[in-house]
Write a protein that holds these residues in place. Structure first.
Motif, PDB file in Angstrom:
ATOM      1  N   LYS A 168       0.827  -1.206   0.000  1.00 40.67           N
ATOM      2  CA  LYS A 168       0.000   0.000   0.000  1.00 40.67           C
ATOM      3  C   LYS A 168       0.865   1.262   0.000  1.00 40.67           C
ATOM      4  N   ILE A 169       1.974   1.216   0.726  1.00 38.58           N
ATOM      5  CA  ILE A 169       2.871   2.370   0.771  1.00 38.58           C
ATOM      6  C   ILE A 169       3.546   2.586  -0.588  1.00 38.58           C
ATOM      7  N   THR A 170       3.939   1.501  -1.243  1.00 37.29           N
ATOM      8  CA  THR A 170       4.575   1.659  -2.555  1.00 37.29           C
ATOM      9  C   THR A 170       3.595   2.180  -3.595  1.00 37.29           C
ATOM     10  N   ALA A 171       2.311   1.909  -3.387  1.00 36.55           N
ATOM     11  CA  ALA A 171       1.309   2.297  -4.377  1.00 36.55           C
ATOM     12  C   ALA A 171       0.780   3.707  -4.192  1.00 36.55           C
ATOM     13  N   SER A 172       0.900   4.265  -2.975  1.00 38.06           N
ATOM     14  CA  SER A 172       0.246   5.547  -2.715  1.00 38.06           C
ATOM     15  C   SER A 172       1.052   6.389  -1.735  1.00 38.06           C
ATOM     16  N   GLU A 173       1.124   7.681  -2.000  1.00 34.62           N
ATOM     17  CA  GLU A 173       1.850   8.598  -1.124  1.00 34.62           C
ATOM     18  C   GLU A 173       1.189   8.703   0.239  1.00 34.62           C
ATOM     19  N   LYS A 174      -0.138   8.754   0.262  1.00 33.60           N
ATOM     20  CA  LYS A 174      -0.878   8.803   1.524  1.00 33.60           C
ATOM     21  C   LYS A 174      -1.560   7.463   1.752  1.00 33.60           C
ATOM     22  N   VAL A 175      -1.499   7.015   3.003  1.00 33.93           N
ATOM     23  CA  VAL A 175      -1.940   5.658   3.314  1.00 33.93           C
ATOM     24  C   VAL A 175      -2.934   5.672   4.468  1.00 33.93           C
ATOM     25  N   THR A 176      -3.997   4.889   4.281  1.00 33.79           N
ATOM     26  CA  THR A 176      -4.908   4.554   5.369  1.00 33.79           C
ATOM     27  C   THR A 176      -4.914   3.039   5.477  1.00 33.79           C
ATOM     28  N   HIS A 181      -3.780   6.565   9.483  1.00 34.95           N
ATOM     29  CA  HIS A 181      -4.975   7.238   8.983  1.00 34.95           C
ATOM     30  C   HIS A 181      -4.588   8.416   8.091  1.00 34.95           C
ATOM     31  N   ASP A 182      -4.611   8.181   6.799  1.00 32.85           N
ATOM     32  CA  ASP A 182      -4.392   9.224   5.801  1.00 32.85           C
ATOM     33  C   ASP A 182      -3.102  10.011   6.066  1.00 32.85           C
ATOM     34  N   LEU A 183      -2.019   9.271   6.232  1.00 32.13           N
ATOM     35  CA  LEU A 183      -0.720   9.891   6.474  1.00 32.13           C
ATOM     36  C   LEU A 183       0.199   9.703   5.265  1.00 32.13           C
ATOM     37  N   GLY A 184       1.012  10.714   4.988  1.00 29.09           N
ATOM     38  CA  GLY A 184       1.978  10.629   3.904  1.00 29.09           C
ATOM     39  C   GLY A 184       3.238   9.908   4.355  1.00 29.09           C
ATOM     40  N   ILE A 185       3.818   9.084   3.469  1.00 28.45           N
ATOM     41  CA  ILE A 185       5.038   8.325   3.751  1.00 28.45           C
ATOM     42  C   ILE A 185       6.127   8.859   2.826  1.00 28.45           C
ATOM     43  N   TYR A 186       7.212   9.369   3.400  1.00 28.50           N
ATOM     44  CA  TYR A 186       8.253  10.045   2.631  1.00 28.50           C
ATOM     45  C   TYR A 186       9.634   9.550   3.070  1.00 28.50           C
ATOM     46  N   PRO A 187      10.645   9.700   2.159  1.00 24.75           N
ATOM     47  CA  PRO A 187      10.571  10.301   0.812  1.00 24.75           C
ATOM     48  C   PRO A 187       9.940   9.329  -0.181  1.00 24.75           C
ATOM     49  N   ARG A 188       9.426   9.873  -1.248  1.00 24.02           N
ATOM     50  CA  ARG A 188       8.941   9.026  -2.327  1.00 24.02           C
ATOM     51  C   ARG A 188      10.130   8.636  -3.208  1.00 24.02           C
ATOM     52  N   PRO A 189      10.124   7.424  -3.731  1.00 22.81           N
ATOM     53  CA  PRO A 189      11.275   6.952  -4.501  1.00 22.81           C
ATOM     54  C   PRO A 189      11.314   7.509  -5.921  1.00 22.81           C
TER      55      PRO A 189
END
Length: 350
Positions: A142-150, A160-168
């Protein structure tokens, strides 16, 4: 057909003198090995995660990051990341950082782990072995597919709708599934449409052909194109100028390491006869001169369907100079033979 290497960054005593390099020395040696592998044109280098005295790489990502800054083309992967006992958010962040430093050459090889030291170390119950991997893999994807994750699971706090950074740099960051041959894990990889790495370290490699077919059937059943998926082999081996030299150099450290693990797991002694049988044309050891090793890799491609081959060297601790020579021979002599023959075979079988 891609060719490369993998290592567990072994720090067992060197056979002959009993000396043991420090963890720090061995980590620096591995960075040199990755730089050489890149220079001789190999495609990929993997570093495996362990949490015990005889392996130095408890955290592969920093090692790969150190090499990323000094290489140009080689892909850099864990081999494996023990995802069951890791935090998928941190795993993604670490490898996204390697991806940034390398400008898009990082990969994650996720596995459940055949070594279990990380579970008590990080507070996980081995009774949850399978469920942990399934849940952690779901979050990682899910993290690899989307910048924000729930996301919500049973073993980790919800997100809950948090951004995971840095993006690759790569979108998505490649995630492989590592398997020792468990049919359920192989089918799962196919259903998810993820590339597969098989640890082919015993028996006749051709016995893995039905598992590759299972993987492709599962992928097709889930709507993925099986011909677009990559299947890799992680296999022990060593290359020297002559086959006799390769066997004599590789056996002592291999025997030491296999017997050490064998005593922990209740295996019988690892003998020279077993070693010699495994390096025959029907065995899973890729030990010999460049032509011998190339022929076995070509046979694996034709009969099992492997499209990436990773030579695991060393097994146990060997002199750094010998390992560097093996890497050079793999890149400069083995790889051209394999690539030419595989390309010709694929053209004939279109």
């Amino acid at each position: 057909m891609e060719l490369g290497l993998s290592t567990f960054v072994e720090t067992t005593p060197t056979i002959g003198n009993g000396e043991k390099v420090t963890h720090a020395e061995r980590i620096r040696e591995v960075v040199e090995e990755i730089i050489l592998a890149d220079r001789v044109g190999l495609d990929v280098f993997g570093v495996g995660e362990h949490h015990r005295e005889d392996y130095a790489a408890s955290s592969p990502a920093p090692i790969l990051a150190a090499a990323a800054a000094q290489t140009k083309n080689i892909r850099l992967t864990s081999a494996v990341t023990v995802l069951s006992s890791a935090d998928p958010v941190r795993v993604f962040q670490d490898f996204a950082t390697v991806d940034a430093i390398s400008n898009g050459r990082a990969e994650i090889m996720a596995g459940r782990g055949s070594f279990i030291e990380s579970f008590p170390l990080f507070g996980y119950d081995l009774q949850d072995y399978d469920q942990l991997f399934e849940e952690k893999l779901d979050l990682l994807l899910k993290i690899t597919a989307s910048e924000k994750v729930t996301w919500q699971g049973n073993f980790r706090p919800a997100i809950h709708d948090l951004g995971i950074y840095p993006r690759p740099v790569q979108d998505p960051l490649p995630v492989w599934i590592g398997s020792g041959g468990n049919s359920e894990s192989i089918a799962r990889a196919g259903l998810l449409g993820l590339p597969l790495v098989l640890a082919i370290i015993g028996g006749n490699p051709k016995q893995f052909a039905p598992l590759v077919q299972l993987y492709k059937r599962a992928a097709e059943h889930a709507g993925h194109n099986p011909n677009a998926l990559t299947v890799a082999s992680h296999s022990h081996g060593f290359v020297a100028d002559t086959t006799e030299e390769a066997a004599e150099q590789f056996f002592p450290s291999t025997q030491y390491a296999m017997n050490k693990i064998g005593r922990e797991r209740g295996w019988g002694p690892y003998t020279r006869a077993a070693f010699d049988s495994a390096r025959s044309s029907e065995g899973a050891l890729y030990v010999g001169d460049p032509q011998t090793v190339a022929d076995k890799i070509i046979d694996l491609r034709k009969n099992v369907g492997i499209t990436r081959f990773m030579l695991h060297v060393p097994v146990g601790s060997m002199p750094h100079k010998q390992v560097m020579k093996a890497i050079q021979l793999l890149g400069e002599e083995v790889a051209p033979i394999v690539r030419e023959e595989v390309a010709k075979w694929e053209e004939e079988n279109k």
